[in-house]
Design an enzyme around this catalytic site. Structure first.
Site, mmCIF file in Angstrom:
data_model
loop_
_atom_site.group_PDB
_atom_site.id
_atom_site.type_symbol
_atom_site.label_atom_id
_atom_site.label_comp_id
_atom_site.label_asym_id
_atom_site.label_seq_id
_atom_site.Cartn_x
_atom_site.Cartn_y
_atom_site.Cartn_z
ATOM 1 N N TYR A 89 22.250 -5.500 -16.460
ATOM 2 C CA TYR A 89 23.134 -6.278 -17.348
ATOM 3 C C TYR A 89 22.993 -5.863 -18.819
ATOM 4 O O TYR A 89 23.976 -5.437 -19.443
ATOM 5 C CB TYR A 89 22.897 -7.787 -17.144
ATOM 6 C CG TYR A 89 23.519 -8.649 -18.209
ATOM 7 C CD1 TYR A 89 24.901 -8.704 -18.375
ATOM 8 C CD2 TYR A 89 22.727 -9.411 -19.076
ATOM 9 C CE1 TYR A 89 25.480 -9.488 -19.379
ATOM 10 C CE2 TYR A 89 23.296 -10.194 -20.069
ATOM 11 C CZ TYR A 89 24.660 -10.235 -20.210
ATOM 12 O OH TYR A 89 25.223 -10.991 -21.209
HETATM 13 P P1 NAD Z 1 31.220 -16.861 -18.243
HETATM 14 O O1 NAD Z 1 30.894 -16.215 -16.936
HETATM 15 O O2 NAD Z 1 31.394 -18.338 -18.276
HETATM 16 O O3 NAD Z 1 32.510 -16.185 -18.874
HETATM 17 C C1 NAD Z 1 32.951 -14.901 -18.535
HETATM 18 C C2 NAD Z 1 34.383 -15.016 -18.057
HETATM 19 O O4 NAD Z 1 34.848 -13.706 -17.778
HETATM 20 C C3 NAD Z 1 34.531 -15.829 -16.775
HETATM 21 O O5 NAD Z 1 35.496 -16.849 -16.950
HETATM 22 C C4 NAD Z 1 34.956 -14.814 -15.738
HETATM 23 O O6 NAD Z 1 35.834 -15.355 -14.764
HETATM 24 C C5 NAD Z 1 35.614 -13.742 -16.598
HETATM 25 N N1 NAD Z 1 35.550 -12.421 -15.982
HETATM 26 C C6 NAD Z 1 34.470 -11.831 -15.407
HETATM 27 N N2 NAD Z 1 34.819 -10.622 -14.918
HETATM 28 C C7 NAD Z 1 36.127 -10.451 -15.210
HETATM 29 C C8 NAD Z 1 37.055 -9.407 -14.970
HETATM 30 N N3 NAD Z 1 36.683 -8.315 -14.279
HETATM 31 N N4 NAD Z 1 38.311 -9.531 -15.408
HETATM 32 C C9 NAD Z 1 38.697 -10.657 -16.063
HETATM 33 N N5 NAD Z 1 37.878 -11.682 -16.319
HETATM 34 C C10 NAD Z 1 36.599 -11.582 -15.890
HETATM 35 O O7 NAD Z 1 30.061 -16.405 -19.227
HETATM 36 P P2 NAD Z 1 29.718 -16.843 -20.735
HETATM 37 O O8 NAD Z 1 28.342 -17.390 -20.709
HETATM 38 O O9 NAD Z 1 30.823 -17.631 -21.313
HETATM 39 O O10 NAD Z 1 29.647 -15.412 -21.422
HETATM 40 C C11 NAD Z 1 30.725 -14.861 -22.177
HETATM 41 C C12 NAD Z 1 30.296 -13.516 -22.717
HETATM 42 O O11 NAD Z 1 29.154 -13.654 -23.561
HETATM 43 C C13 NAD Z 1 29.896 -12.516 -21.630
HETATM 44 O O12 NAD Z 1 30.338 -11.246 -22.025
HETATM 45 C C14 NAD Z 1 28.381 -12.573 -21.631
HETATM 46 O O13 NAD Z 1 27.816 -11.366 -21.175
HETATM 47 C C15 NAD Z 1 28.119 -12.804 -23.110
HETATM 48 N N6 NAD Z 1 26.832 -13.448 -23.380
HETATM 49 C C16 NAD Z 1 26.630 -14.746 -22.985
HETATM 50 C C17 NAD Z 1 25.401 -15.350 -23.274
HETATM 51 C C18 NAD Z 1 25.109 -16.769 -22.884
HETATM 52 O O14 NAD Z 1 24.009 -17.246 -23.202
HETATM 53 N N7 NAD Z 1 26.014 -17.515 -22.246
HETATM 54 C C19 NAD Z 1 24.415 -14.630 -23.942
HETATM 55 C C20 NAD Z 1 24.667 -13.322 -24.308
HETATM 56 C C21 NAD Z 1 25.891 -12.745 -24.048
#
Ligand code: NAD
Length: 323
Positions: free
Chosen positions: A156
């Site tokens: 990841y």
């Molecule tokens: P989340 O899984 O709730 O949101 C990601 C969204 O992307 C989901 O709704 C999913 O359905 C959509 N998705 C995934 N693959 C897809 C694809 N192939 N095509 C279209 N849509 C797709 O996660 P989150 O926690 O809201 O994270 C959002 C972003 O922030 C991500 O990129 C994650 O890596 C990054 N991030 C999150 C955190 C955290 O603590 N939550 C920390 C660091 C980075």
């Protein structure tokens, strides 16, 4: 601020993405959300995240996959967004361990697809959701953007690092303004069900044991989603050429203390089972946010006590909507 601009948000039905869509629509912007509602966790939660947005005239939902280049080309051509917030991804460090090919497809190839579609319409600014886990296991605290991120501990963070550096190539080759924002363990209402704020609440309520790495002797720089959204909106408003910025809180909290706050909120003790931390988990994350403060006016304010209280309120309403 540009009232009539369109921002395209990938992953806009997810935890962080849906809050971002809310914030942009609230200030009068048009928002196009692309999300594939995948089953990494219950898509019903994502449907609930965007239910109110669907009634808003400024909001368009495209159900589709960022691995589909034709779909992206059509969406960008039709809506001609001025900015992109690229949040769609496979998240979760541990889930990625046995699934490197999927993470590469979505997080690297998917990012290239979004970048290509974006540059073809002359995008003004591209903001990419990266992660504090790119820092890996380091003894350099707090984390500054310039320190090495060459040793991510799992697929990841490796895919997120790859996407950051591809952003540089697109900036260099095509002049795309690209800002990678490295989020530090985000929590708040709508939090993903695989994340600790949610699992601890859920396990306590259902009388299940909580598995705590190193007995809670680890530290995370938990950052409230409202603070993160202010940072992302400021990043969208501020083209910087190419930039990498930490968005954290700068105050690491012990896992055990995080659990204690949730115990107070739920009114029930946690049955804790200590397990050794897997090698994918660094013992501590700690953000230096000076660069984001300086360049974006970023100023995280919400304490873990306050942020978890909001999270608990959401958790109760989400699970017992009629009470
Ligand atoms: P989340 O899984 O709730 O949101 C990601 C969204 O992307 C989901 O709704 C999913 O359905 C959509 N998705 C995934 N693959 C897809 C694809 N192939 N095509 C279209 N849509 C797709 O996660 P989150 O926690 O809201 O994270 C959002 C972003 O922030 C991500 O990129 C994650 O890596 C990054 N991030 C999150 C955190 C955290 O603590 N939550 C920390 C660091 C980075």
């Amino acid at each position: 601020m540009s009232e009539s601009k369109t921002t395209l948000v990938t992953g806009g039905a997810g935890f962080i993405g849906s809050h971002l869509c809310d914030a942009l629509v609230a200030r009068g912007e048009r928002v196009v959300c692309i999300d594939n509602f995948n089953e990494f966790y219950n898509p019903a939660q994502k449907r609930a995240n965007v239910a109110a947005l669907l009634r808003h005239p400024g909001f368009t939902l495209i159900e589709g996959d960022i691995r589909d280049r034709d779909l992206l080309a059509r969406a960008f051509e039709q809506h001609r967004p001025a900015r992109v917030a690229h949040l769609a991804a496979m998240a979760n460090v541990r889930y990625s361990i046995e699934r490197a090919p999927l993470y590469v497809d979505v997080n690297i190839q998917g990012t290239i697809n979004v970048l290509d579609a974006a540059r073809s319409v002359g995008i003004e600014n591209f903001v990419f959701a990266s992660t504090s886990s790119v820092y890996g296991d380091t003894d350099q605290f707090p984390f500054v953007e310039e320190q090495s991120t060459d040793h991510p501990l799992a697929p990841y963070p490796a895919t997120k690092k790859a996407a950051e550096v591809l952003g540089y190539s697109y900036h260099n080759m095509f002049g795309v303004n690209f800002t990678a924002v490295r989020f530090f363990t985000v929590y708040g209402p709508r939090v993903r069900p695989d994340m600790m704020a949610y699992t601890v609440m859920d396990d306590i309520l259902h009388g299940r044991e909580i598995t705590l790495f190193n007995g809670g002797e680890m530290y995370r720089d938990w950052t409230y989603v409202g603070d993160i959204i202010k940072g992302v909106v400021a990043a969208l408003d501020t083209p910087l050429g190419y930039a990498v910025l930490n968005l954290g809180r700068g105050e690491p909290v012990r896992l055990g203390d995080f659990v204690s706050v949730i115990e107070r909120l739920t009114g029930a003790p946690a049955a804790v089972r200590a397990v050794p931390a897997p090698p994918s988990e660094p013992p501590r994350t700690f953000a230096n946010v000076d660069k984001a403060r300086r360049l974006l006016g970023y100023n995280p304010r919400v304490s873990v006590d306050e942020g978890l209280a909001h999270t608990w309120e959401w958790y109760c309403a989400f699970h017992q909507p009629n009470q």
